[in-house]
Design a protein around this motif. Structure first.
Motif, PDB file in Angstrom:
ATOM      1  N   MET A  54     -11.535  27.216  43.789  1.00 44.57           N
ATOM      2  CA  MET A  54     -10.564  26.871  42.606  1.00 44.57           C
ATOM      3  C   MET A  54     -10.595  25.467  42.266  1.00 44.57           C
ATOM      4  SD  MET A  54      -6.277  27.795  42.594  1.00 44.57           S
ATOM      5  CE  MET A  54      -6.705  29.338  43.056  1.00 44.57           C
ATOM      6  N   ARG A  55     -10.491  24.896  41.200  1.00 41.04           N
ATOM      7  CA  ARG A  55     -10.360  23.661  40.950  1.00 41.04           C
ATOM      8  C   ARG A  55      -9.363  23.490  39.876  1.00 41.04           C
ATOM      9  NH1 ARG A  55     -11.893  18.774  41.086  1.00 41.04           N
ATOM     10  NH2 ARG A  55     -11.336  17.346  39.431  1.00 41.04           N
ATOM     11  N   THR A  56      -8.190  22.272  40.214  1.00 44.39           N
ATOM     12  CA  THR A  56      -7.161  21.979  39.191  1.00 44.39           C
ATOM     13  C   THR A  56      -7.438  20.358  38.912  1.00 44.39           C
ATOM     14  OG1 THR A  56      -5.197  22.150  38.442  1.00 44.39           O
ATOM     15  CG2 THR A  56      -5.655  21.618  40.742  1.00 44.39           C
ATOM     16  N   GLN A  57      -6.583  19.767  38.182  1.00 46.04           N
ATOM     17  CA  GLN A  57      -6.579  18.278  38.227  1.00 46.04           C
ATOM     18  C   GLN A  57      -5.465  17.860  39.320  1.00 46.04           C
ATOM     19  OE1 GLN A  57      -5.923  18.645  33.770  1.00 46.04           O
ATOM     20  NE2 GLN A  57      -7.240  16.753  33.616  1.00 46.04           N
ATOM     21  N   VAL A  58      -4.500  18.327  39.267  1.00 43.93           N
ATOM     22  CA  VAL A  58      -3.417  17.906  40.251  1.00 43.93           C
ATOM     23  C   VAL A  58      -2.957  19.409  41.152  1.00 43.93           C
ATOM     24  CG1 VAL A  58      -1.208  16.725  40.572  1.00 43.93           C
ATOM     25  CG2 VAL A  58      -2.711  15.926  38.513  1.00 43.93           C
ATOM     26  N   VAL A  59      -2.861  18.770  42.413  1.00 52.15           N
ATOM     27  CA  VAL A  59      -2.132  19.857  43.060  1.00 52.15           C
ATOM     28  C   VAL A  59      -0.982  19.408  43.639  1.00 52.15           C
ATOM     29  CG1 VAL A  59      -2.182  21.024  45.554  1.00 52.15           C
ATOM     30  CG2 VAL A  59      -4.447  21.062  44.340  1.00 52.15           C
ATOM     31  N   ILE A  60       0.187  20.245  43.306  1.00 50.60           N
ATOM     32  CA  ILE A  60       1.590  19.872  43.685  1.00 50.60           C
ATOM     33  C   ILE A  60       1.989  20.574  44.901  1.00 50.60           C
ATOM     34  CG2 ILE A  60       3.924  19.714  42.867  1.00 50.60           C
ATOM     35  CD1 ILE A  60       2.740  19.332  39.693  1.00 50.60           C
ATOM     36  N   ILE A  61       2.431  19.712  45.960  1.00 52.68           N
ATOM     37  CA  ILE A  61       2.782  20.496  47.193  1.00 52.68           C
ATOM     38  C   ILE A  61       4.173  20.525  47.192  1.00 52.68           C
ATOM     39  CG2 ILE A  61       2.495  20.505  49.735  1.00 52.68           C
ATOM     40  CD1 ILE A  61      -0.051  20.523  48.596  1.00 52.68           C
ATOM     41  N   GLY A  62       4.907  21.625  46.955  1.00 58.48           N
ATOM     42  CA  GLY A  62       6.293  21.844  46.941  1.00 58.48           C
ATOM     43  C   GLY A  62       6.760  22.365  45.696  1.00 58.48           C
ATOM     44  N   GLY A  63       7.391  23.401  45.813  1.00 57.23           N
ATOM     45  CA  GLY A  63       7.958  24.076  44.192  1.00 57.23           C
ATOM     46  C   GLY A  63       9.513  24.160  44.220  1.00 57.23           C
ATOM     47  N   GLY A  64      10.106  22.825  44.615  1.00 57.39           N
ATOM     48  CA  GLY A  64      11.508  22.743  44.412  1.00 57.39           C
ATOM     49  C   GLY A  64      11.455  21.933  43.170  1.00 57.39           C
ATOM     50  N   PRO A  65      12.618  21.338  42.687  1.00 54.06           N
ATOM     51  CA  PRO A  65      12.830  20.702  41.317  1.00 54.06           C
ATOM     52  C   PRO A  65      11.810  19.683  41.108  1.00 54.06           C
ATOM     53  CG  PRO A  65      14.628  20.170  42.735  1.00 54.06           C
ATOM     54  CD  PRO A  65      13.987  21.449  43.523  1.00 54.06           C
ATOM     55  N   SER A  66      11.827  18.836  41.934  1.00 51.38           N
ATOM     56  CA  SER A  66      10.592  17.674  41.732  1.00 51.38           C
ATOM     57  C   SER A  66       9.259  18.022  41.520  1.00 51.38           C
ATOM     58  CB  SER A  66      10.881  16.407  42.579  1.00 51.38           C
ATOM     59  OG  SER A  66      10.507  17.097  43.878  1.00 51.38           O
ATOM     60  N   GLY A  67       8.921  18.835  42.219  1.00 46.74           N
ATOM     61  CA  GLY A  67       7.443  19.420  41.972  1.00 46.74           C
ATOM     62  C   GLY A  67       7.198  20.203  40.731  1.00 46.74           C
ATOM     63  N   LEU A  68       8.406  20.937  40.417  1.00 44.90           N
ATOM     64  CA  LEU A  68       8.129  21.757  39.199  1.00 44.90           C
ATOM     65  C   LEU A  68       8.383  20.919  37.801  1.00 44.90           C
ATOM     66  CD1 LEU A  68      10.564  24.878  40.303  1.00 44.90           C
ATOM     67  CD2 LEU A  68       8.169  24.876  39.906  1.00 44.90           C
ATOM     68  N   LEU A  69       9.412  19.967  37.937  1.00 48.83           N
ATOM     69  CA  LEU A  69       9.594  19.097  36.797  1.00 48.83           C
ATOM     70  C   LEU A  69       8.135  18.491  36.475  1.00 48.83           C
ATOM     71  CD1 LEU A  69      11.245  17.871  34.740  1.00 48.83           C
ATOM     72  CD2 LEU A  69      12.053  16.146  36.523  1.00 48.83           C
ATOM     73  N   LEU A  70       7.737  18.001  37.458  1.00 49.38           N
ATOM     74  CA  LEU A  70       6.372  17.099  37.494  1.00 49.38           C
ATOM     75  C   LEU A  70       5.257  18.174  36.906  1.00 49.38           C
ATOM     76  CD1 LEU A  70       4.371  14.748  37.814  1.00 49.38           C
ATOM     77  CD2 LEU A  70       4.051  15.642  40.200  1.00 49.38           C
ATOM     78  N   GLY A  71       5.221  19.205  37.493  1.00 48.42           N
ATOM     79  CA  GLY A  71       4.285  20.449  36.817  1.00 48.42           C
ATOM     80  C   GLY A  71       4.568  20.675  35.272  1.00 48.42           C
ATOM     81  N   GLN A  72       5.828  20.622  34.916  1.00 44.37           N
ATOM     82  CA  GLN A  72       6.215  21.111  33.503  1.00 44.37           C
ATOM     83  C   GLN A  72       5.555  19.862  32.769  1.00 44.37           C
ATOM     84  OE1 GLN A  72       6.695  23.802  32.026  1.00 44.37           O
ATOM     85  NE2 GLN A  72       7.455  23.270  30.219  1.00 44.37           N
ATOM     86  N   LEU A  73       6.066  18.404  32.970  1.00 44.68           N
ATOM     87  CA  LEU A  73       5.596  17.406  32.329  1.00 44.68           C
ATOM     88  C   LEU A  73       4.340  17.420  32.086  1.00 44.68           C
ATOM     89  CD1 LEU A  73       8.661  15.087  33.739  1.00 44.68           C
ATOM     90  CD2 LEU A  73       8.293  15.847  31.352  1.00 44.68           C
ATOM     91  N   LEU A  74       3.389  17.524  33.322  1.00 47.58           N
ATOM     92  CA  LEU A  74       2.018  17.378  33.243  1.00 47.58           C
ATOM     93  C   LEU A  74       1.418  18.513  32.232  1.00 47.58           C
ATOM     94  CD1 LEU A  74       0.941  16.757  36.745  1.00 47.58           C
ATOM     95  CD2 LEU A  74       1.062  15.106  35.019  1.00 47.58           C
ATOM     96  N   HIS A  75       1.967  19.849  32.498  1.00 45.62           N
ATOM     97  CA  HIS A  75       1.446  20.868  31.475  1.00 45.62           C
ATOM     98  C   HIS A  75       1.644  20.534  29.968  1.00 45.62           C
ATOM     99  CE1 HIS A  75       1.329  24.815  29.459  1.00 45.62           C
ATOM    100  NE2 HIS A  75       2.464  24.510  28.876  1.00 45.62           N
ATOM    101  N   ARG A  76       2.916  19.744  29.675  1.00 42.31           N
ATOM    102  CA  ARG A  76       2.998  19.497  28.167  1.00 42.31           C
ATOM    103  C   ARG A  76       2.261  18.319  27.614  1.00 42.31           C
ATOM    104  NH1 ARG A  76       7.777  21.302  25.662  1.00 42.31           N
ATOM    105  NH2 ARG A  76       8.373  19.609  24.552  1.00 42.31           N
ATOM    106  N   ALA A  77       1.515  17.752  28.694  1.00 39.34           N
ATOM    107  CA  ALA A  77       0.744  16.646  28.461  1.00 39.34           C
ATOM    108  C   ALA A  77      -0.860  16.852  28.454  1.00 39.34           C
ATOM    109  CB  ALA A  77       0.776  15.256  29.341  1.00 39.34           C
ATOM    110  N   GLY A  78      -0.966  18.223  28.615  1.00 42.12           N
ATOM    111  CA  GLY A  78      -2.301  18.960  28.646  1.00 42.12           C
ATOM    112  C   GLY A  78      -2.917  18.547  30.129  1.00 42.12           C
ATOM    113  N   ILE A  79      -2.254  18.398  31.268  1.00 44.27           N
ATOM    114  CA  ILE A  79      -2.829  18.151  32.459  1.00 44.27           C
ATOM    115  C   ILE A  79      -2.496  19.210  33.314  1.00 44.27           C
ATOM    116  CG2 ILE A  79      -2.792  16.619  34.337  1.00 44.27           C
ATOM    117  CD1 ILE A  79      -1.903  14.364  32.566  1.00 44.27           C
ATOM    118  N   ASP A  80      -3.751  19.944  34.008  1.00 44.89           N
ATOM    119  CA  ASP A  80      -3.659  21.168  34.634  1.00 44.89           C
ATOM    120  C   ASP A  80      -2.896  20.715  36.046  1.00 44.89           C
ATOM    121  OD1 ASP A  80      -3.893  24.028  34.921  1.00 44.89           O
ATOM    122  OD2 ASP A  80      -5.549  23.565  36.293  1.00 44.89           O
ATOM    123  N   ALA A  81      -1.918  21.873  36.594  1.00 45.98           N
ATOM    124  CA  ALA A  81      -1.370  21.585  38.003  1.00 45.98           C
ATOM    125  C   ALA A  81      -1.356  22.785  38.754  1.00 45.98           C
ATOM    126  CB  ALA A  81      -0.277  20.652  37.809  1.00 45.98           C
TER     127      ALA A  81
END
Length: 389
Positions: free
Chosen positions: A1-28
């Motif tokens: 599997m490949r992605t641009q960013v791996v986020i360790i942790g599914g709490g609010p900070s990891g999820l917020l980062l993931g959502q902001l990256l998604h809206r910028a077209g960056i896969d996580a």
């Protein structure tokens, strides 16, 4: 599997980062070692700075926050049997919002589901590899299968006890820590709040806080010994002690009821430097902890998310590494200011063991100065509503 960013942790900070990256077209890809229900079952603070509100808006997940959150234009501080008000909106030009961290997490999970973002729950044996090179990867087991995820960067949003900080060699990081000689005993009850704003109380018997989640759900805290356990405190004993620490007009209006959650939290100030090592970035509690006084924990994590997602966007959209190269410097500058405020506010409100009569008088004089001096109130208000990013 490949992605641009791996986020360790599914709490609010990891999820917020993931959502902001998604809206910028960056896969996580988000990795969470617990189940979704477990994450959503955690009870956490609910005082939200305007910076976090704006990030939720940018992430497209602020609808329920605006519909159900409570905007507070001020807060109250009690001592010596009296109470005074600090007008946050007038002094700092902004309010705070009361909206539970659990609800933020729920909103972010719903948004991630809608976006089709990949989240791997119950991720075990997570290990980080190649962080000092150009081709990092993460290995783990999930659902009985071994996985390897190649990526460009790793964001460690996995909290104080997570693996991310430990991946930085001790020779490459410096840790600063202060532990406090007391804890907070907190209860959640289905009762109306005693006031429409938070009340922070300093009394000879110790600190108390009156907070809320909504118009029918209240959160209260009292300072307690670190040796206490929740089972040492019946609900009646808690309510009696809380009343003793509040001004009479507040205590008389307190509506009590059975607790639906009861826990004790120790207090700690902690910072690790740097917050970047190679292709790894630390974010939130993985890098720093603040005492809960003033509710800076999630809000400081949000400022980390701001700097990190801006830096990653700059890297991917402009091929410019300046933002990620300066991430640690920018994040730590604000982190230490939040640490200072939380340390100062904790020192102002708690009764410390072995305080002398002089120490206690100095504490009371400091509170009186805050009550009587508008410049001091303005400095308090600016820190309480959140310093700019």
């Amino acid at each position: 599997m490949r992605t641009q960013v791996v986020i360790i942790g599914g709490g609010p900070s990891g999820l917020l980062l993931g959502q902001l990256l998604h809206r910028a077209g960056i896969d996580a890809v988000v990795l969470e070692r617990k189940t979704r229900d477990y994450v959503l079952g955690r009870i956490r603070a609910g005082i939200i700075e305007q910076g976090l509100v704006r990030l939720m808006e940018e992430a497209g997940v602020a609808g329920r926050l605006h519909a159900e959150g409570f905007v507070h234009d001020g807060t109250r501080i009690a001592f010596g049997g009296e109470m005074f008000h600090i007008d946050l909106a007038r002094l700092a030009g902004a309010p705070v919002t009361v909206y539970g961290q659990t609800e933020i997490t729920r909103d972010l999970y719903d948004a991630r589901d809608a976006a089709g973002g990949q989240t791997i729950f119950e991720a075990q044996d997570v290990a980080l590899h190649g962080l000092e090179g150009d081709h990092p990867f993460v290995t783990l087991t999930a659902g009985g299968q071994s996985l390897r995820i190649a990526c460009d960067f790793v964001a460690g949003c996995d909290g104080f006890h997570g693996i991310s900080r430990q991946a930085i060699p001790l020779s490459a990081r410096q840790e600063y820590e202060k532990t406090y000689p007391f804890g907070w005993l907190g209860i959640l009850s289905r009762t109306p709040p005693v006031a429409d704003e938070l009340i922070y109380a300093n009394s000879d018997r110790g600190f108390a806080l009156c907070s809320m989640r909504n118009e029918n759900l209240s959160r209260y805290y009292i300072q307690c010994a670190l040796s206490d356990s929740p089972s040492d405190w019946t609900d009646d004993a808690f309510w009696q002690e809380l009343r003793r620490r509040l001004p009479p007009e507040v205590a008389d209006g307190l509506v009590t009821g059975p607790s639906i959650d009861k826990s004790i939290a120790p207090l700690r100030s902690f910072v690790t430097e740097p917050m970047r090592w190679g292709r790894l970035f630390l974010c939130g509690d993985a890098a720093h902890i603040v005492p809960p006084t003033g509710a800076k924990g999630l809000n400081t994590a949000a400022s980390d998310v701001h700097y990190l997602h801006q830096g990653l966007r700059q890297f991917y959209e402009e091929a410019d590494p300046e933002g990620i190269d300066r991430y640690s410097e920018r994040a730590l500058l604000r982190v230490w200011k939040a640490e200072r405020f939380s340390w100062w506010f904790s020192s102002l409100l708690h009764v410390y063991p072995h305080m002398s009569g002089f120490d206690r008088r100095m504490q009371q004089a400091e509170i009186a100065f805050l009550r009587d001096n508008e410049s001091q109130q303005r400095a308090f208000a600016e820190n309480y509503v959140g310093l700019p990013y």
